[in-house]
Structures are given as C-alpha cells and as structure tokens.
Design an enzyme around this catalytic site. Structure first.
Site, PDB file in Angstrom:
ATOM      1  N   HIS A 112      19.530 -30.871  22.633  1.00 61.49           N
ATOM      2  CA  HIS A 112      18.752 -31.877  23.369  1.00 61.49           C
ATOM      3  C   HIS A 112      19.621 -33.058  23.759  1.00 61.49           C
ATOM      4  O   HIS A 112      20.653 -33.326  23.143  1.00 61.49           O
ATOM      5  CB  HIS A 112      17.500 -32.300  22.609  1.00 61.49           C
ATOM      6  CG  HIS A 112      17.698 -33.142  21.389  1.00 61.49           C
ATOM      7  ND1 HIS A 112      17.752 -34.514  21.438  1.00 61.49           N
ATOM      8  CD2 HIS A 112      17.810 -32.821  20.075  1.00 61.49           C
ATOM      9  CE1 HIS A 112      17.872 -34.992  20.208  1.00 61.49           C
ATOM     10  NE2 HIS A 112      17.926 -33.995  19.363  1.00 61.49           N
ATOM     11  N   ASP A 158      22.709 -37.876  16.368  1.00 61.67           N
ATOM     12  CA  ASP A 158      21.531 -37.120  16.802  1.00 61.67           C
ATOM     13  C   ASP A 158      21.128 -37.630  18.167  1.00 61.67           C
ATOM     14  O   ASP A 158      20.530 -38.685  18.282  1.00 61.67           O
ATOM     15  CB  ASP A 158      20.396 -37.314  15.792  1.00 61.67           C
ATOM     16  CG  ASP A 158      19.160 -36.532  16.165  1.00 61.67           C
ATOM     17  OD1 ASP A 158      19.208 -35.752  17.126  1.00 61.67           O
ATOM     18  OD2 ASP A 158      18.135 -36.698  15.482  1.00 61.67           O
ATOM     19  N   GLU A 214      13.201 -33.739  23.324  1.00 56.96           N
ATOM     20  CA  GLU A 214      13.099 -33.002  22.056  1.00 56.96           C
ATOM     21  C   GLU A 214      12.523 -33.905  20.979  1.00 56.96           C
ATOM     22  O   GLU A 214      11.719 -33.476  20.153  1.00 56.96           O
ATOM     23  CB  GLU A 214      14.482 -32.499  21.616  1.00 56.96           C
ATOM     24  CG  GLU A 214      14.464 -31.624  20.360  1.00 56.96           C
ATOM     25  CD  GLU A 214      14.558 -32.393  19.042  1.00 56.96           C
ATOM     26  OE1 GLU A 214      14.376 -31.768  17.986  1.00 56.96           O
ATOM     27  OE2 GLU A 214      14.797 -33.612  19.051  1.00 56.96           O
ATOM     28  N   GLU A 215      12.943 -35.158  21.005  1.00 58.03           N
ATOM     29  CA  GLU A 215      12.551 -36.063  19.922  1.00 58.03           C
ATOM     30  C   GLU A 215      11.046 -36.290  19.887  1.00 58.03           C
ATOM     31  O   GLU A 215      10.484 -36.623  18.853  1.00 58.03           O
ATOM     32  CB  GLU A 215      13.300 -37.396  20.043  1.00 58.03           C
ATOM     33  CG  GLU A 215      14.819 -37.281  19.837  1.00 58.03           C
ATOM     34  CD  GLU A 215      15.209 -36.948  18.402  1.00 58.03           C
ATOM     35  OE1 GLU A 215      14.326 -36.610  17.593  1.00 58.03           O
ATOM     36  OE2 GLU A 215      16.417 -37.021  18.087  1.00 58.03           O
ATOM     37  N   ASP A 263      21.570 -29.210  17.178  1.00 55.40           N
ATOM     38  CA  ASP A 263      20.880 -30.486  17.375  1.00 55.40           C
ATOM     39  C   ASP A 263      21.810 -31.574  16.862  1.00 55.40           C
ATOM     40  O   ASP A 263      22.718 -32.023  17.557  1.00 55.40           O
ATOM     41  CB  ASP A 263      19.531 -30.439  16.640  1.00 55.40           C
ATOM     42  CG  ASP A 263      18.698 -31.678  16.880  1.00 55.40           C
ATOM     43  OD1 ASP A 263      19.277 -32.748  17.112  1.00 55.40           O
ATOM     44  OD2 ASP A 263      17.456 -31.574  16.840  1.00 55.40           O
ATOM     45  N   HIS A 317      22.268 -42.409   8.606  1.00 57.92           N
ATOM     46  CA  HIS A 317      21.150 -43.267   9.029  1.00 57.92           C
ATOM     47  C   HIS A 317      20.388 -42.604  10.175  1.00 57.92           C
ATOM     48  O   HIS A 317      20.557 -42.963  11.341  1.00 57.92           O
ATOM     49  CB  HIS A 317      21.677 -44.637   9.454  1.00 57.92           C
ATOM     50  CG  HIS A 317      22.373 -45.392   8.358  1.00 57.92           C
ATOM     51  ND1 HIS A 317      23.681 -45.156   7.997  1.00 57.92           N
ATOM     52  CD2 HIS A 317      21.935 -46.369   7.543  1.00 57.92           C
ATOM     53  CE1 HIS A 317      24.016 -45.967   7.000  1.00 57.92           C
ATOM     54  NE2 HIS A 317      22.968 -46.715   6.704  1.00 57.92           N
TER      55      HIS A 317
HETATM   56 ZN   LIG Z   1      17.889 -34.325  17.267  1.00 58.14          ZN
END
Ligand SMILES: [Zn+2]
Ligand SMILES: *[C@@H]1O[C@H](CO)[C@@H](O)[C@H](O)[C@H]1NC(C)=O
Ligand SMILES: *[C@@H]1O[C@H](CO)[C@@H](O)[C@H](O)[C@H]1NC(C)=O
Ligand SMILES: *[C@@H]1O[C@H](CO)[C@@H](O)[C@H](O)[C@H]1NC(C)=O
Length: 724
Positions: free
Chosen positions: A369, A379, A416-417, A445, A529
């Site tokens: 993503h 992320d 995606e989130e 991911d 984090h």
């Molecule tokens: Zn992610």
C-alpha cells in the site's frame, strides 16, 4: 586377416586395363558421411529439455540460474534508500490523498518498462475535523489532554507543518462526558475479568491500552458492553527489555518508546468484511448501489499518548480492583469529556498497476500500500521501497530480454490503512478474471520494523518462499542465509494469515494463495512507533535498518519468490504442508468427539495427508522432467510430460479455491475461506477452520454438524483432485 589370406595371393599379377572407380567411391563416401553426420546430429545434438524449448520458443534470453544471479547483483541498497527518501519525504498521503506520489509511482513503473494504468474507486472515508478530551471535576478542568505528539528537534518528520492529526479511521462522531474504567488490552477475556470483579462498563468511557488484538475489536468489545466512548493509549508493556525502566532513553535520544507517541489507525469491524463499508462484495464506483454500513463503530473513540493517559490512570488509583499491572479499574469518581468530530464523505482512491506480460494466461500479483497514517513512516514506506526495487530489477530484466511464463502484476494500493479499501475494491472489481488466472498474491506492508524475518502465508506457497530464502545471505550475519536465520528463530516456517493487510481480499474472499513477508519486531529490538510521527526515516536511519541491508535481503527474497512462481513450467505449489496443518488442527478440535461423522472427517484428513505426500513427489518428478534433456526421438515422452504439466498446473492454480464456501462463514458471508479467517474477537489473528471453532466455542451442535459436513466435503474434493 591379411596374413591368413596371404598364401592365396597370386604370385603373378595380371594387369588389366585400368578402369577408374573414383566417382562411385566418392559418391559412396559422401552418402555415408551425410548419413553418419545426420544420425550423429539426431542422436547427440538434438537433445534438449522442455525448459529450453520453451525459453527458445519465447525468445527468453536468460536461464533461471542467470536470472537468480542478476537479481542478487542488481538489488541495491542505494536504490532502496533513494526510493525510501522519496516516499518518506513526500506530501501527506492519507487514503485518497497524495496525487504527486501516485504520479511518481506510475512514472517509475513506466521507466522500469512496465505497462501501467491507474484504477480508481469512489469510497466512503472519514477525515478528522476536531477533537478534545479532558479530565474534569464538575465544571473544573483537571487535565486537558494534548492529543498531539511532541515535536522532536532531531527528527524532521515530527515537526512538518502538515502532519496528520491523531484520530481513528471510521470512528463515530460524538460528544460524551462520563466516568471511566480501565479495561487493559480490551480483549474479550479482559472484559470478562472486569465483569467477574463487578466493574461495569455501562455508560462509561472505557480506557484501554494498545496491543495484543486489533484496535477495532477493542472498540467493539467496549461498545457491546454499553460503553459510551473509548480512549486507547500506547504503553511500553510489550516492548520487551528496551524500556526506560531498564535504563534506556526514549526516542529520539534512545531506543525506548517515546511516551508522547500516538497510534492512529482504523476501527471498523474488519472481521465482517474489509474494503469500502457501503459496497461489500462488489466494486465501489461512482453511482454504485450502496448499503447503510453496519460495520462502523457507534461510539466515538480517540487514540491518546501515554503522557495523556497517565493523569487518567492516576485518577483511577484506589478506585475499584487493580486487576492488571497494579492499575485500578475504576470506575473513577472524576469524569472524562470526549469530543470527536469526523467528516464522512466519498473520496476517490487510486491504485497504481504495473505489469510485465507473461506467455501463459496466469498471473502473480505483488502488492504494497502507498497510503499512510503519518507523513513518513516505515509503514508503508519500507515496504514500498522494497516493492519498487523489485519492480525496477524485474523490469530491467524484462527490457534485457527475459520473458516470464506468467504475467507479473505490481500493485500500489491506496487506502489500505482505512481497511484494505484499495485492494479489496480492486479484487472485487476483477474477481472473475482473478478467480481463473491468479496463481498467487505476494504482499509487503511494513517491510521493516525489527530484525526478525517472518512470513505468513498459505501453506501452498511454503516451498516457493523457502526456496527463495536459501539463495539470500543473512543480512545480520547471524547465519549463512535468510533461510537458516529464519529456521533458527521462534517464527520459523510459514504461519497462518489472519488479517490486517492487503492479502485479505485475495486470500479470504477469493481463495488465491497469498503471502505476507517482512522483517518484524522481536524482543531486544528498539521500540517501533507504529502509526506515530516517530515512525520516520530518522528512526530507520538511527535505530532500524540504517544501511537498508535488511530491506535489500527482503527485496531479494521477494524477487526470487516471484521468479519461482513465474519462471518455472511447473507451478511451484506443494500440498503436503497444507494437509499436515489441516490434519493437526482437525485432530486438535475433534478427536475427543465420538460420532461417525467426526471419524469420517479425521479419516479423510489422514488420506489427504498420504495423497498430498505422493502428489508432491509426482510434482517433484515432473519438475525434474521439465529440465531433463531428451533426444529428439523421445519427443512423445516429452510431449506427454508437457501435457501432464499442463494438467498439474491447472489443478494447482485452483487448489486453494476448493476451500471456499459460497455462503461464507456464519454471520460474515464475505469471508469465504473455510480454513482461514480473521478471528472474530481479534481481526489480526487467524482462526483456523473458523466455522468449526466458533461452533465449538458457542456449544452450538447444529452449527457444528453443518461445519463438519462442509469441511468433509471440501476435504473429499481436495482428495479427488490430487489423488490419481
Ligand atoms: Zn501498513
Ligand atoms: C540515488 O540518488 C542519488 C542522488 O539523487 C543519485 O546520485 C544516485 O545515482 C542514485 N542511485 C541510484 C542507485 O539510484
Ligand atoms: C461536540 O462538541 C463540539 C464542540 O463543543 C461541537 O462543535 C459539536 O457540534 C458537538 N458534536 C455533537 C455531535 O454534538
Ligand atoms: C500498587 O499501588 C499501590 C497504591 O494503589 C501502591 O501502594 C503500591 O506500592 C503499588 N505496588 C506496586 C508493585 O507498584
């Protein structure tokens, strides 16, 4: 010989007029020579394998060995670092936002030689408008929560002016003032412990900490017990030894968790279905029919920092029992005020697709993503950098004349989130094609959050992934290869997929064998984090993967897995691990039950185990045959083998679909896979044979009988498919 006949040689030679035989001899030798040469050619020179015939036919310039070598040489930490900088430093890219990064991704795919396109959907998303939380004593504010993460001078991404507010995706708007209780991690068992201790959540604000389960289930659990609002904070209870209590400084001075961090994230009921909440099961286009979503929480929730939670925890002290870590559960005497205003609207989200054409009508999809809760985090940017690097290297191979048998589809998913929205809409949109043609989906991911290599996947892909890891050096030098390091770890082997990333629609809805690969956190690593401003390039370069060596190893594993899937005539799916897992789990659930139906299921699982072992042996033989050199006159054997390969591939591509049930799991029809589903009490964790285990947990014998029959039928179909 000559001496024996020597005596018969006449002493006087009669000289006859000379008659030249030269032309006949010449002719004889020429013909004999041609025949000898031709026979020699046919016997010795025409030996070739099916693999070589294919490559030749398709003008592929490279053998598998050459492709492997090129991948090992071409994957570059410098190139990965360059991609990382672009995505970490890019504009905000919440789901539906970030047009420049969308365009950049497409441009890069084009440059790599891929055929690209954008695929957009119109989906319901929320954006934060305002929020407030305070500890109050009547009219007096005792503590006003900051609801912000502190700016850290050393880390530039924590001080960018356009950073994203702290909020929950799909949270409900609402204003609440009420007494509050502490419910630990918000697991079902935590709420049961509260009930047992006589602490009610009815009409209260529930304060919980992050960890153990998916945050949406925390909110649901509180909501179903009559809570009016939810606050969730992050603490260091799951950070292993790396804590300030053990003398570590917190980020950015040290590796411990910064108490000002806030974990954003979505909270809708992912165990029902992911994707756009108004169009389950179909693509969400402008003008699509929509339902009133029932998966969104009805009570407001906010994520908060430990610094903001501390005054609330202190206010609980001495009120009610202390069930966990000496924290009193309340209810409090003071009240907490929670205000949450979210704007719900339809937004256009955009997936970027890039393809390398294949020769067969089968495809392998590689996805990651692009959207993020924060400006620049691992992320997903660590995963994005890995997938971009793999697209670059494989695109380059393609431009240099390598031709994969199967199509490779690279996907950069949006939103995606918010609940795998981009990938789910795409899968629902292309379900018919994918159902026939998709061989596998590979997901990255969060590519790096610690130094532990880990894989969750369908057992069908275990062999292809393990094989890839054997060709990649362990970036930490703890072992020789990634494979050795992985096998020596507590997470050795492929583990079952739950949910929480873009494989969900591929795997649980369509039954396409899927995998999720990553380097993940393990005890002893710096705190990660998650979904916080402190997940940043500064963290990666100082505490995570400073030289991008783990990123590079992951890129190689991913690229080699893709090569295994698209570059071998025989689909590299093996069945035994699946049968072993099913046999073990069924035995564990059912062996204390004595009915004939249960005995039949267990017996079928055992037959399947035997059949899978011999089927895998057959596949190994076919794979070897594929590379064996044959003389031309064995062309019939070769042709017969190619037919066998064709049949085997046809079955292998569809094998996982046998385990789909058209009505889905009870109460959540979107989830069709009967062996794997996200656990109904924790969207991240897998439930194996969810229908069975839920029936057992609920002591529902009717449901149990139904699921025993469904499972038995699928096992028998699988058995018939692979036994011959
Ligand atoms: Zn992610
Ligand atoms: C990385 O970026 C730098 C600076 O823009 C550039 O000079 C270098 O060639 C890039 N390296 C690779 C491998 O892309
Ligand atoms: C909540 O309170 C805020 C601030 O007082 C106000 O603007 C908002 O309209 C309220 N929302 C609801 C749903 O009552
Ligand atoms: C637990 O909390 C009480 C006060 O509520 C305190 O007196 C005691 O020292 C605490 N114990 C530990 C182990 O922290």
């Amino acid at each position: 010989m000559e001496h024996e006949h020597a005596e018969n040689v006449p002493l006087v030679r009669v000289v006859e007029p000379r008659k030249s035989r030269f032309p006949q001899r010449m002719c004889f030798y020429t013909v004999a020579g041609i025949i000898t040469l031709t026979v020699a050619q046919l016997i010795f020179l025409a030996r070739t394998s099916a693999a070589r015939d294919w490559d030749h036919l398709h003008h592929s310039r490279f053998s598998r060995q050459q492709v492997r070598r090129i991948i090992s040489q071409e994957v570059s930490t410098e190139s990965i670092a360059n991609f990382s900088k672009v995505y970490y430093d890019g504009e905000p890219h919440l789901g539906g936002d970030g047009p420049e990064l969308t365009a950049y991704t497409q441009d890069k795919f084009l440059q790599f030689g891929l055929e690209t396109r954008l695929e957009s959907y119109e989906v319901l998303l929320n954006r934060p408008i305002s929020h407030r939380a305070a500890l109050i004593d009547g009219d007096k504010v005792v503590y006003e929560l900051s609801l912000e993460e502190d700016v850290q001078a050393q880390d530039p991404s924590t001080r960018r002016p356009n950073r994203i507010p702290t909020f929950h995706g799909y949270s409900a708007s609402g204003n609440v003032t009420a007494k509050f209780v502490f419910a630990n991690y918000g697991q079902k068992s935590d709420f049961q412990a509260l009930e047992k201790a006589g602490v009610s959540c009815e009409g209260k604000v529930v304060l919980m900490r992050y960890g153990k389960i998916y945050r949406g289930n925390k909110v649901l659990h509180a909501q179903s017990r009559g809570a009016k609002a939810v606050l969730i904070y992050s603490d260091s209870s799951l950070d292993g030894d790396i804590t300030t209590d053990n003398g570590y400084k917190y980020y950015p001075e040290g590796p411990a968790r910064n108490p000002s961090m806030v974990e954003r994230g979505m909270v809708f009921d992912l165990t029902q279905y992911p994707g756009d909440p108004t169009t389950p099961g179909r693509a969400s286009h402008p003008g699509s029919d929509r339902i009133e979503p029932e998966t969104l929480p009805k009570i407001p929730s906010l994520p908060i920092s430990y610094l903001d939670a501390k005054p609330l925890l202190d206010a609980l002290e001495g009120h009610g029992p202390a069930i966990w870590d000496n924290i009193s559960s309340g209810p409090s005497t003071l009240e907490v005020l929670v205000e949450n205003e979210q704007d719900y609207d339809y937004h256009t989200i955009t997936n970027v697709i890039g393809e390398i054409p294949g020769l067969l009508d089968e495809e392998v999809i590689v996805g990651n993503h692009r959207d993020a809760w924060i400006l620049g985090g691992a992320d997903p940017n660590s995963g994005t950098a890995v997938v971009m690097e793999v697209a670059r290297v494989l695109g380059d191979l393609y431009l240099r004349g390598w031709r994969p048998y199967r199509r490779i589809v690279f996907a950069s998913w949006d939103a995606e989130e918010y609940g795998m929205v981009g990938s789910t809409e795409w899968v629902e949109d292309h379900a018919r094609r994918l159902n026939r043609k998709a061989l596998a989906y590979l997901n990255i991911d969060l590519g790096y959050s610690g130094d532990q290599f880990a894989v969750k996947a369908s057992p069908l892909l275990e062999a292809a992934i393990k094989d890839a890891t054997r060709f990649v050096d362990d970036p930490y030098g703890r072992h020789e290869t990634v494979y050795d390091d992985w096998m020596a770890s507590p997470v050795a082997g492929v583990r079952p997929l739950g949910s929480g990333s873009d494989y969900t629609a591929f795997f649980n809805h369509l039954g396409i064998p899927s995998a999720d690969l990553r380097y993940q956190f393990r005890d002893g690593n710096p705190a990660y984090h998650y979904h916080s401003n402190y997940d940043s390039l500064h963290w990666m370069e100082n505490y995570g993967d400073p030289d991008f060596e783990a990123h590079a190893a992951l890129s190689k594993v991913l690229a080699l897995t893709v090569i295994n899937l698209v570059g071998h005539g025989v689909v590299p799916i093996r069945t035994r691990s699946y049968a072993v897992l099913m046999d073990r789990v069924l035995r564990q659930y059912l062996s204390n039950m004595e009915t004939q139906e249960v005995r039949d299921v267990l017996e079928t699982a055992e037959y399947l185990l035997d059949a899978a072992s011999s089927y895998d042996n057959q596949l190994e033989r076919l794979s070897r045959e594929y590379f064996r050199d044959y003389a031309w006159y064995h062309f019939i054997t070769k042709f017969a083998n190619m037919c066998r390969i064709k049949v085997a591939n046809f079955k292998l591509v569809r094998l996982e679909r046998i385990f789909l049930h058209k009505d889905g799991i009870d109460g959540r029809p979107w989830y069709k896979h009967i062996v794997f589903a996200p656990h109904r009490d924790d969207g991240y964790a897998p439930a194996l044979f969810p229908g069975l285990i839920e029936a057992i947990e609920d002591s529902d014998t009717e449901k149990l009988d139904k699921w025993i029959e469904i499972v038995h039928r699928a096992l028998k179909t699988a058995l018939h498919t692979i036994a011959n």
